[in-house]
Design a protein around this motif. Sequence first.
Motif, PDB file in Angstrom:
ATOM      1  N   MET A   1     -13.025 -30.653 -13.060  1.00  0.00           N
ATOM      2  CA  MET A   1     -13.373 -32.045 -12.725  1.00  0.00           C
ATOM      3  C   MET A   1     -14.201 -32.645 -13.846  1.00  0.00           C
ATOM      4  O   MET A   1     -15.223 -32.105 -14.219  1.00  0.00           O
ATOM      5  N   PRO A   2     -13.748 -33.752 -14.406  1.00  0.00           N
ATOM      6  CA  PRO A   2     -14.502 -34.337 -15.521  1.00  0.00           C
ATOM      7  C   PRO A   2     -15.806 -34.974 -15.046  1.00  0.00           C
ATOM      8  O   PRO A   2     -15.960 -35.301 -13.876  1.00  0.00           O
ATOM      9  N   TYR A   3     -16.677 -35.140 -15.995  1.00  0.00           N
ATOM     10  CA  TYR A   3     -17.948 -35.806 -15.701  1.00  0.00           C
ATOM     11  C   TYR A   3     -17.759 -37.312 -15.834  1.00  0.00           C
ATOM     12  O   TYR A   3     -16.967 -37.769 -16.663  1.00  0.00           O
ATOM     13  N   TYR A   4     -18.499 -38.059 -15.041  1.00  0.00           N
ATOM     14  CA  TYR A   4     -18.488 -39.510 -15.217  1.00  0.00           C
ATOM     15  C   TYR A   4     -19.330 -39.867 -16.433  1.00  0.00           C
ATOM     16  O   TYR A   4     -20.343 -39.224 -16.708  1.00  0.00           O
ATOM     17  N   ALA A   5     -18.900 -40.897 -17.136  1.00  0.00           N
ATOM     18  CA  ALA A   5     -19.581 -41.270 -18.377  1.00  0.00           C
ATOM     19  C   ALA A   5     -20.899 -41.974 -18.074  1.00  0.00           C
ATOM     20  O   ALA A   5     -21.857 -41.853 -18.835  1.00  0.00           O
ATOM     21  N   THR A   6     -20.940 -42.721 -16.988  1.00  0.00           N
ATOM     22  CA  THR A   6     -22.166 -43.457 -16.676  1.00  0.00           C
ATOM     23  C   THR A   6     -22.685 -43.033 -15.306  1.00  0.00           C
ATOM     24  O   THR A   6     -21.906 -42.677 -14.419  1.00  0.00           O
ATOM     25  N   SER A   7     -24.009 -43.102 -15.164  1.00  0.00           N
ATOM     26  CA  SER A   7     -24.608 -42.729 -13.886  1.00  0.00           C
ATOM     27  C   SER A   7     -24.243 -43.752 -12.811  1.00  0.00           C
ATOM     28  O   SER A   7     -24.098 -43.404 -11.642  1.00  0.00           O
ATOM     29  N   GLN A   8     -24.074 -45.014 -13.214  1.00  0.00           N
ATOM     30  CA  GLN A   8     -23.725 -46.052 -12.236  1.00  0.00           C
ATOM     31  C   GLN A   8     -22.408 -45.727 -11.546  1.00  0.00           C
ATOM     32  O   GLN A   8     -22.266 -45.857 -10.331  1.00  0.00           O
ATOM     33  N   GLU A   9     -21.443 -45.296 -12.364  1.00  0.00           N
ATOM     34  CA  GLU A   9     -20.126 -44.989 -11.817  1.00  0.00           C
ATOM     35  C   GLU A   9     -20.219 -43.793 -10.877  1.00  0.00           C
ATOM     36  O   GLU A   9     -19.615 -43.783  -9.805  1.00  0.00           O
ATOM     37  N   TRP A  10     -21.011 -42.810 -11.278  1.00  0.00           N
ATOM     38  CA  TRP A  10     -21.191 -41.629 -10.421  1.00  0.00           C
ATOM     39  C   TRP A  10     -21.833 -42.026  -9.090  1.00  0.00           C
ATOM     40  O   TRP A  10     -21.415 -41.570  -8.026  1.00  0.00           O
ATOM     41  N   ILE A  11     -22.830 -42.882  -9.164  1.00  0.00           N
ATOM     42  CA  ILE A  11     -23.520 -43.313  -7.942  1.00  0.00           C
ATOM     43  C   ILE A  11     -22.555 -44.071  -7.035  1.00  0.00           C
ATOM     44  O   ILE A  11     -22.498 -43.845  -5.831  1.00  0.00           O
ATOM     45  N   ARG A  12     -21.762 -44.956  -7.649  1.00  0.00           N
ATOM     46  CA  ARG A  12     -20.843 -45.786  -6.851  1.00  0.00           C
ATOM     47  C   ARG A  12     -19.810 -44.899  -6.134  1.00  0.00           C
ATOM     48  O   ARG A  12     -19.567 -45.046  -4.934  1.00  0.00           O
ATOM     49  N   GLN A  13     -19.227 -43.968  -6.881  1.00  0.00           N
ATOM     50  CA  GLN A  13     -18.209 -43.094  -6.279  1.00  0.00           C
ATOM     51  C   GLN A  13     -18.824 -42.175  -5.231  1.00  0.00           C
ATOM     52  O   GLN A  13     -18.210 -41.891  -4.200  1.00  0.00           O
ATOM     53  N   SER A  14     -20.052 -41.707  -5.508  1.00  0.00           N
ATOM     54  CA  SER A  14     -20.724 -40.837  -4.532  1.00  0.00           C
ATOM     55  C   SER A  14     -21.018 -41.599  -3.250  1.00  0.00           C
ATOM     56  O   SER A  14     -20.905 -41.053  -2.147  1.00  0.00           O
ATOM     57  N   GLN A  15     -21.390 -42.849  -3.422  1.00  0.00           N
ATOM     58  CA  GLN A  15     -21.680 -43.693  -2.259  1.00  0.00           C
ATOM     59  C   GLN A  15     -20.431 -43.806  -1.383  1.00  0.00           C
ATOM     60  O   GLN A  15     -20.490 -43.650  -0.158  1.00  0.00           O
ATOM     61  N   LEU A  16     -19.288 -44.045  -2.019  1.00  0.00           N
ATOM     62  CA  LEU A  16     -18.028 -44.177  -1.275  1.00  0.00           C
ATOM     63  C   LEU A  16     -17.680 -42.868  -0.567  1.00  0.00           C
ATOM     64  O   LEU A  16     -17.259 -42.874   0.592  1.00  0.00           O
ATOM     65  N   LEU A  17     -17.878 -41.756  -1.270  1.00  0.00           N
ATOM     66  CA  LEU A  17     -17.560 -40.454  -0.675  1.00  0.00           C
ATOM     67  C   LEU A  17     -18.468 -40.173   0.521  1.00  0.00           C
ATOM     68  O   LEU A  17     -18.014 -39.694   1.562  1.00  0.00           O
ATOM     69  N   LEU A  18     -19.743 -40.503   0.374  1.00  0.00           N
ATOM     70  CA  LEU A  18     -20.688 -40.260   1.464  1.00  0.00           C
ATOM     71  C   LEU A  18     -20.390 -41.143   2.667  1.00  0.00           C
ATOM     72  O   LEU A  18     -20.573 -40.731   3.811  1.00  0.00           O
ATOM     73  N   GLU A  19     -19.940 -42.360   2.387  1.00  0.00           N
ATOM     74  CA  GLU A  19     -19.596 -43.239   3.501  1.00  0.00           C
ATOM     75  C   GLU A  19     -18.380 -42.702   4.251  1.00  0.00           C
ATOM     76  O   GLU A  19     -18.275 -42.829   5.466  1.00  0.00           O
ATOM     77  N   ALA A  20     -17.464 -42.086   3.496  1.00  0.00           N
ATOM     78  CA  ALA A  20     -16.255 -41.564   4.122  1.00  0.00           C
ATOM     79  C   ALA A  20     -16.513 -40.244   4.836  1.00  0.00           C
ATOM     80  O   ALA A  20     -15.985 -39.990   5.913  1.00  0.00           O
ATOM     81  N   ARG A  21     -17.325 -39.399   4.233  1.00  0.00           N
ATOM     82  CA  ARG A  21     -17.571 -38.070   4.812  1.00  0.00           C
ATOM     83  C   ARG A  21     -19.062 -37.757   4.813  1.00  0.00           C
ATOM     84  O   ARG A  21     -19.539 -36.917   4.045  1.00  0.00           O
ATOM     85  N   PRO A  22     -19.790 -38.406   5.674  1.00  0.00           N
ATOM     86  CA  PRO A  22     -21.253 -38.259   5.622  1.00  0.00           C
ATOM     87  C   PRO A  22     -21.771 -36.902   6.074  1.00  0.00           C
ATOM     88  O   PRO A  22     -22.847 -36.496   5.665  1.00  0.00           O
ATOM     89  N   THR A  23     -21.016 -36.192   6.882  1.00  0.00           N
ATOM     90  CA  THR A  23     -21.552 -34.946   7.442  1.00  0.00           C
ATOM     91  C   THR A  23     -21.372 -33.764   6.506  1.00  0.00           C
ATOM     92  O   THR A  23     -22.238 -32.902   6.419  1.00  0.00           O
TER      93      THR A  23
END
Lengths: 173, 130
Positions: free
Chosen positions: A1-23
Amino acid sequence: MPYYATSQEWIRQSQLLLEARPTTTRITTKYSLKVPQMRKPKTASSSKPALTPAAAESTAATSSSKPARGSLILKTYDPVSGVTLKYKTSKAAEVSRLIQSLGKLSRPMAGLPELKDEVMTDAPVPAEGGGSGAGTPAVEKSEAAAVGQKPQGAPAQAGGASGGKGKKKKGKK
Amino acid sequence: MGVLSNDEFFAKLGELLEGCKGKSRGSIFLTQKRLSYEQDIPEPTSENVLPDLHPPRPLPVLIRATNGKAGDKRKERVKLSTIVEPHAIPEFFTKYADVCKMGMAALKPRDRSKRKTKGKKKKTTLVLAS
């Protein structure tokens, strides 16, 4: 799995993942120390096996003189869907901001609404869904969207890399 | 070790990070996830397939910290955990950021690789030109 280039992008994608699968989603922050690998001089590599303990000692001596470099890797992982989102940095200046963003990501983890106004428009949906059950498929869709969005990150990074090439060409002129 | 209070956790985490200073290798793992154990999340039904997406009340967050020692060094392993209540999240993470900032001293204070990358760029342009 590649690393995200910017922390903003990582935060945004993590936010979406957490909203989808919070548990099931978890965030791991790894702080690791490592001494930078010295390039061995050619004589060391061609030395006889009998000399290797001495060579190892000498490299150990040189490495101990060099201070260890730290790195910070943030990883969001959902074991159920297998989604992994990573971001890596070695800059001390980013630590404070990144940990603060972990706090922001804890909100969907805890089941709290996002601080922005956008989610407020979403808020009535579960209330309706609870009665009719129509809300649940919509939620599943959003989850699929969140998971589906993940691969898009990689092409975006590739685009960034090609942009760098363009810059280099400009410099040549 | 059992679950620590937030303040105890910060004290122990500070020690853990402090112990890393001056060492040439080692890692600290900090993990966070929703605490779903014994939280009375309703069972999924056909009407509500994913009840965890909208829990009846906010759930606490579980924070763990470890130095990841295993095998022969298992005795040196440190495992810390704490539970952050939803209302305490902003305060906790402000402190957490401070503790981490103080402890993670081996990270680069400034970007000193500017000159290096410049040299590399020249090389690549030369290759492109030829």
